[in-house]
Design an enzyme around this catalytic site. Structure first.
Site, PDB file in Angstrom:
ATOM      1  N   TYR A 112       0.851  -1.206   0.000  1.00 42.37           N
ATOM      2  CA  TYR A 112       0.000   0.000   0.000  1.00 42.37           C
ATOM      3  C   TYR A 112       0.886   1.256   0.000  1.00 42.37           C
ATOM      4  O   TYR A 112       1.814   1.373   0.816  1.00 42.37           O
ATOM      5  CB  TYR A 112      -0.872  -0.072   1.246  1.00 42.37           C
ATOM      6  CG  TYR A 112      -1.751   1.114   1.526  1.00 42.37           C
ATOM      7  CD1 TYR A 112      -2.703   1.553   0.604  1.00 42.37           C
ATOM      8  CD2 TYR A 112      -1.676   1.784   2.747  1.00 42.37           C
ATOM      9  CE1 TYR A 112      -3.529   2.631   0.886  1.00 42.37           C
ATOM     10  CE2 TYR A 112      -2.499   2.856   3.039  1.00 42.37           C
ATOM     11  CZ  TYR A 112      -3.422   3.280   2.101  1.00 42.37           C
ATOM     12  OH  TYR A 112      -4.234   4.348   2.402  1.00 42.37           O
ATOM     13  N   ASP A 184       0.070  -7.026   5.999  1.00 40.76           N
ATOM     14  CA  ASP A 184      -1.162  -6.249   5.882  1.00 40.76           C
ATOM     15  C   ASP A 184      -2.186  -7.225   5.294  1.00 40.76           C
ATOM     16  O   ASP A 184      -2.128  -7.580   4.117  1.00 40.76           O
ATOM     17  CB  ASP A 184      -0.913  -5.045   4.961  1.00 40.76           C
ATOM     18  CG  ASP A 184      -2.156  -4.168   4.808  1.00 40.76           C
ATOM     19  OD1 ASP A 184      -3.275  -4.700   4.935  1.00 40.76           O
ATOM     20  OD2 ASP A 184      -1.998  -2.969   4.547  1.00 40.76           O
TER      21      ASP A 184
HETATM   22  C1  PLP Z   1      -4.079  -2.350   1.842  1.00 39.00           C
HETATM   23  C2  PLP Z   1      -4.352  -1.201   2.736  1.00 39.00           C
HETATM   24  N1  PLP Z   1      -3.723  -1.164   3.903  1.00 39.00           N
HETATM   25  C3  PLP Z   1      -3.902  -0.148   4.769  1.00 39.00           C
HETATM   26  C4  PLP Z   1      -4.744   0.887   4.451  1.00 39.00           C
HETATM   27  C5  PLP Z   1      -4.871   2.042   5.391  1.00 39.00           C
HETATM   28  O1  PLP Z   1      -6.064   2.004   6.105  1.00 39.00           O
HETATM   29  P1  PLP Z   1      -6.684   3.339   6.674  1.00 39.00           P
HETATM   30  O2  PLP Z   1      -7.322   4.034   5.536  1.00 39.00           O
HETATM   31  O3  PLP Z   1      -7.632   2.872   7.716  1.00 39.00           O
HETATM   32  O4  PLP Z   1      -5.559   4.132   7.256  1.00 39.00           O
HETATM   33  C6  PLP Z   1      -5.438   0.886   3.240  1.00 39.00           C
HETATM   34  C7  PLP Z   1      -6.346   1.999   2.896  1.00 39.00           C
HETATM   35  O5  PLP Z   1      -6.828   2.118   1.802  1.00 39.00           O
HETATM   36  C8  PLP Z   1      -5.221  -0.187   2.353  1.00 39.00           C
HETATM   37  O6  PLP Z   1      -5.811  -0.229   1.157  1.00 39.00           O
END
Ligand code: PLP
Length: 391
Positions: A112, A184
Site C-alpha cells: 500500500y 497487511d
Molecule cells: C491495503 C491497505 N492497507 C492499509 C490501508 C490504510 O487504512 P486506513 O485508511 O484505515 O488508514 C489501506 C487503505 O486504503 C489499504 O488499502
C-alpha cells in the site's frame, strides 16, 4: 442436549465471539460504550499495584475496545490485539515497534502506497535500511536477507496489483533467522486468510474496510501470533499513547458481526463481475486471484479460503481522458479511495503504482473495483453502459 464443546463454524464464532469479554454485561449482546478518561480507584494503595485486571486510565480502553480486541483475536487466532486509530497507523506502528536504527527491513514491492511512503520517508530517515522485493519472490527472498534484517513486511495480495506473497515459504525462511514477519491482511480480513496459522508473526488490518463495513469509521488492528509477539506491540501502544475511542470500537465490532455474510456476498458478486469482464474486448487482463488465469491462482487456492470484493482490471491502451470518461459514466460506483464497505467504489490507479524491485509493465491503465452489496446484475449493467466511453 447439544454438545457445547463441539467446534463451531466461522459464522457462529464471529457472531458469538467476545460475548464474555471483560466488561460485557450478562444480558446484552453488545458491549456498553463506556466513555472514560478518569477511572476511579477504591483505595489509594491500588493506584500503583498494576494488577492485570485493574482498569486504570481511559487510554487503555474500556468495555467496547476490550470486546473488539477479543473478537479480532478470535477471528485471527491471535494471542492479543492492539487497536490503532487507522489502518495506516497499524502498519506504521507495527514496523516501528519491531525495528531499530541500523537494521534492515524487506518490504513487498506491491505494498500500500502510504505504507511505502512511511518506510521511505520516516524509517529510512531514522537509520533503518528499506529494501523492496518482488512480491512473487517466495523462497528466493533468501538472497535479499542480510545479517541485520529485522523484519519482512508483506501484503497479500497487493491491494492494487493483486500479487500473492508465498507466506509459508517466507515465514519459514524468516523464522530460521529470527526475523519478524508482518502482513497487511486487509484483503483476506482474517476471514479468507489466516496468516498467523502459517507462522507469520503479525496480521495487520485496516479495520476501516471489511471489519467496519459501513464506510464510517477509521481504525487499525495488529494481531500477534503469540504472547512473545504481543508484548512489543502492547508496550509500543502504551508508551506512545496509541488508543481508539470507545464509540469507534463499538461500531467496528458491530460491523464485524455481519462481516461473514457481507464478504460471502461480495466474494460471489466480485467473482461474477470479474468473469464477465474477462470476456470483454476493452479489457486486456483481469487481476483477480480466484480466476484460474491469474498468475498466482495456485498460491491463492492453497492459502486462502475465498476472495473479497476487491480486484483490478487492466484496460487495453487508451488515453487518460477515456479512462476518466469510463469512471465518470458509472452511476452505481462511487469514485473514491477505500474499499470493503457496503457500497461499490472504483478508482484508476496508475498514479499510485510505485515499484522499484519489480517494475510494473501493464498493457494499459489499471482500474480497481471494490464490489459492494448491490445486485450483481445492476453492477454489470452499469459497467457495460460505461465501457462505451472507452471506444
Ligand atoms: C491495503 C491497505 N492497507 C492499509 C490501508 C490504510 O487504512 P486506513 O485508511 O484505515 O488508514 C489501506 C487503505 O486504503 C489499504 O488499502
Amino acid at each position: 442436549m447439544s454438545d457445547k464443546n463441539k467446534p463451531k463454524g466461522p459464522h457462529t464464532r464471529l457472531v458469538h465471539s467476545a460475548r464474555s469479554a471483560k466488561g460485557m454485561s450478562k444480558d446484552l449482546v453488545n458491549p456498553p460504550i463506556e466513555r472514560a478518561s478518569t477511572i476511579l480507584f477504591e483505595r489509594a494503595e491500588d493506584l500503583y499495584a498494576h494488577k492485570p485486571d485493574q482498569r486504570y486510565y481511559g487510554r487503555k480502553g474500556t468495555a467496547s475496545q476490550d470486546a473488539l480486541r477479543a473478537a479480532i483475536a478470535d477471528l485471527e487466532g491471535a494471542a492479543d490485539v492492539v487497536l490503532t486509530p487507522s489502518g495506516l497507523s497499524a502498519c506504521t506502528m507495527a514496523l516501528q515497534a519491531v525495528c531499530e536504527p541500523g537494521q534492515h527491513v524487506l518490504v513487498s514491492d506491491s505494498v500500500y502506497g502510504p505504507t511505502r511512503a512511511f518506510c521511505d520517508e520516516v524509517l529510512a530517515k531514522n537509520g533503518i535500511a528499506i529494501e523492496y522485493f518482488d512480491p512473487r519472490a517466495g523462497a528466493a527472498l533468501q538472497s535479499q536477507l542480510r545479517d541485520n534484517t529485522c523484519a519482512i513486511f508483506l501484503e497479500s495480495p497487493g491491494s492494487l496489483t493483486l500479487e500473492i506473497n508465498d507466506l509459508p515459504a517466507i515465514a519459514k525462511l524468516a523464522r530460521a533467522r529470527g526475523i519478524t514477519t508482518l502482513i497487511d491482511n486487509t484483503w483476506g480480513a482474517g476471514w479468507f486468510l489466516k496468516p498467523l496459522e502459517m507462522g507469520i508473526d503479525y496480521s495487520i488490518q485496516a479495520a476501516t474496510k471489511y471489519y467496519t463495513g459501513h464506510s464510517d469509521v477509521m481504525m487499525g488492528a495488529i494481531a500477534a501470533r503469540n504472547e512473545k509477539c504481543a508484548k512489543p506491540m502492547a508496550d509500543y501502544a502504551r508508551l506512545s499513547g496509541i488508543t481508539v475511542s470507545p464509540d469507534d470500537a463499538y461500531l467496528v465490532l458491530r460491523g464485524m458481526r455481519t462481516m461473514g455474510v457481507r464478504m460471502e456476498h461480495q466474494q460471489q458478486s466480485a467473482l461474477r463481475i470479474a468473469q464477465w469482464l474477462s470476456g470483454r474486448e476493452e479489457i486486456a487482463q483481469v487481476l483477480h486471484p480466484a480466476l484460474p488465469e491469474h498468475p498466482d491462482h495456485a498460491l491463492w487456492k492453497r492459502d486462502f479460503s475465498g476472495a473479497c470484493g476487491l480486484f483490478s482490471i487492466i484496460l487495453k491502451p487508451v488515453s487518460p481522458e477515456k479512462v476518466y470518461g469510463f469512471l465518470d459514466n458509472l452511476n452505481l460506483f462511487g469514485i473514491g479511495y477505500s474499499w470493503g464497505g457496503f457500497e461499490s467504489l472504483v478508482i484508476h490507479c496508475d498514479p499510485q503504482i510505485k515499484r522499484t524491485a519489480s517494475p510494473w509493465h501493464a498493457a494499459g491503465p489499471l482500474v480497481r473495483f471494490s464490489i459492494g452489496l448491490e445486485d450483481t446484475d445492476d453492477l454489470i449493467a452499469d459497467i457495460e453502459g460505461a465501457l462505451g466511453a472507452l471506444s
